[in-house]
Design a protein around this motif. Structure first.
Motif, PDB file in Angstrom:
ATOM      1  N   UNK A 223      14.171  -4.731  -9.429  1.00 32.92           N
ATOM      2  CA  UNK A 223      13.569  -5.985  -9.573  1.00 32.92           C
ATOM      3  C   UNK A 223      13.081  -6.517  -8.238  1.00 32.92           C
ATOM      4  N   UNK A 224      13.401  -5.677  -7.068  1.00 29.15           N
ATOM      5  CA  UNK A 224      12.939  -6.073  -5.754  1.00 29.15           C
ATOM      6  C   UNK A 224      11.957  -5.104  -5.445  1.00 29.15           C
ATOM      7  N   UNK A 225      11.448  -4.111  -5.998  1.00 30.53           N
ATOM      8  CA  UNK A 225      10.539  -3.126  -5.791  1.00 30.53           C
ATOM      9  C   UNK A 225       9.034  -3.592  -5.609  1.00 30.53           C
ATOM     10  N   UNK A 226       8.353  -3.246  -4.826  1.00 26.66           N
ATOM     11  CA  UNK A 226       6.915  -3.888  -4.630  1.00 26.66           C
ATOM     12  C   UNK A 226       6.032  -2.511  -4.719  1.00 26.66           C
ATOM     13  N   UNK A 227       6.278  -1.634  -5.723  1.00 25.90           N
ATOM     14  CA  UNK A 227       5.309  -0.552  -5.864  1.00 25.90           C
ATOM     15  C   UNK A 227       4.052  -0.836  -5.775  1.00 25.90           C
ATOM     16  N   UNK A 228       3.460  -1.564  -6.726  1.00 28.92           N
ATOM     17  CA  UNK A 228       1.986  -1.958  -6.940  1.00 28.92           C
ATOM     18  C   UNK A 228       1.497  -2.752  -5.836  1.00 28.92           C
ATOM     19  N   UNK A 229       2.097  -3.745  -5.245  1.00 29.94           N
ATOM     20  CA  UNK A 229       1.731  -4.518  -4.129  1.00 29.94           C
ATOM     21  C   UNK A 229       1.449  -3.579  -2.859  1.00 29.94           C
ATOM     22  N   UNK A 230       2.284  -2.785  -2.510  1.00 29.84           N
ATOM     23  CA  UNK A 230       2.057  -1.861  -1.415  1.00 29.84           C
ATOM     24  C   UNK A 230       0.917  -0.842  -1.570  1.00 29.84           C
ATOM     25  N   UNK A 231       1.033  -0.197  -3.023  1.00 28.02           N
ATOM     26  CA  UNK A 231      -0.064   0.682  -3.147  1.00 28.02           C
ATOM     27  C   UNK A 231      -1.501   0.039  -3.164  1.00 28.02           C
ATOM     28  N   UNK A 232      -1.555  -1.311  -3.518  1.00 22.80           N
ATOM     29  CA  UNK A 232      -2.774  -2.063  -3.568  1.00 22.80           C
ATOM     30  C   UNK A 232      -3.385  -2.491  -2.287  1.00 22.80           C
ATOM     31  N   UNK A 233      -2.289  -2.711  -1.419  1.00 18.27           N
ATOM     32  CA  UNK A 233      -2.381  -2.798   0.276  1.00 18.27           C
ATOM     33  C   UNK A 233      -3.210  -1.499   0.898  1.00 18.27           C
TER      34      UNK A 233
END
Length: 309
Positions: free
Chosen positions: A119-129
């Protein structure tokens, strides 16, 4: 500063690699004392074989130190290894990525290793950045070298560490991608992440870092603000464009001069011996009418060469 104000702190850090065959023992780190302020962009520079990667690998827990101590975000790497490793993200120099995994899978595996809840993983957010959101499900073997480099940065950020170490992160990356990477690093730093950078691009360190340490032959040669290090270079350079184009550099006593390809005269002088006004007076006395004038400050490369040669 108190100890609690440092992101990284090393005291008397030593590493000696044992003799192998005919090769003698190598003293890679010889009692390094170094403190990295929290919230800084810190440059760790040195020639090949200076000990930079060994220093980073000791912090990452990949190399056992021979002596001394080190702390990451206040956690001793020996007494609190789990907390210390959770406080740092390492972007290695080598492009070590499993070619048969996708970026999404690689990020999830890394997050699992650090115990980050789904629930706390930011996979797409980081890959987008990192500009890799459209490669979420592509096999890593299909990614270019620059994309793999950015994936390593993304991988190091999955557990949201307060310290990010980038070991030669822009090696093999084109100019546009290098600028994108640094823009993101600057944003991370503004958000409170401490950045430790090793690079062979000295202009990058000069532009980005507020503090720089120089290591050579396993010893700390200098550690100071970028401005103070640049101030160590005694000579200054004036770039003079004459009203009448010059065909060669004149010979004027007390001044070192070179005619640049762009037609400007580079005049190097020591301000302690001769102020800028006296330099201009000498040029005018030699019959050089000045149309335009610029200054060229000290460069980090000069400091680096001075301390490591």
């Amino acid at each position: 500063m108190s100890d609690g104000e440092f992101a990284l702190q090393a005291r008397g850090l030593q590493k000696t690699y044992k003799a192998v065959g005919n090769a003698p023992a190598k003293h890679a780190l010889k009692g390094i004392d170094l403190a990295v302020p929290r919230g800084s962009i810190f440059g760790l520079l040195g020639p090949n074989g200076a000990g930079k990667s060994t220093f980073i690998n000791v912090l990452a827990g990949m190399v056992m130190k021979s002596g001394g101590s080190a702390e990451i975000w206040g956690f001793d790497i020996d007494k609190n290894p789990r907390q210390a490793r959770a406080s740092i993200g390492i972007v290695p120099q080598e492009l070590s990525i499993d070619p048969f995994f996708t970026p999404g899978e690689i990020m999830d595996l890394q997050a699992g290793m650090y115990g980050v809840p789904k629930s706390q993983r930011r996979t797409l957010e980081i890959l987008t950045a990192m500009g890799l959101d459209d490669k979420l499900n592509a096999y890593a073997r299909t990614l270019s070298g620059g994309m793999r480099r950015r994936l390593l940065v993304a991988k190091a950020l999955v557990h949201n560490p307060p310290v990010l170490v980038l070991d030669e992160p822009t090696a093999g990356v084109d100019i546009e991608l290098r600028r994108q990477l640094w823009d993101y690093v600057i944003e991370l730093n503004k958000a409170g992440v401490t950045i430790v950078l090793t690079t062979h691009y000295l202009e990058e360190a000069e532009e980005l870092c507020d503090t720089i340490a120089i290591i050579d032959q396993g010893e700390l040669r200098a550690c100071d603000s970028t401005a103070n290090l640049l101030a160590q270079i005694d000579n200054k350079t004036l770039l003079v464009r004459a009203t009448a184009p010059l065909t060669q550099a004149p010979n004027i006593d007390g001044l070192a001069m070179k005619l640049n390809d762009d037609g400007r005269l580079a005049v190097t002088y020591n301000p302690g011996d001769l102020p800028a006004g006296a330099v201009l007076a000498k040029l005018q006395a030699a019959g050089i009418e000045i149309r335009d004038l610029d200054t060229q400050g000290a460069e980090l490369e000069n400091v680096f060469m001075k301390l490591t040669s």
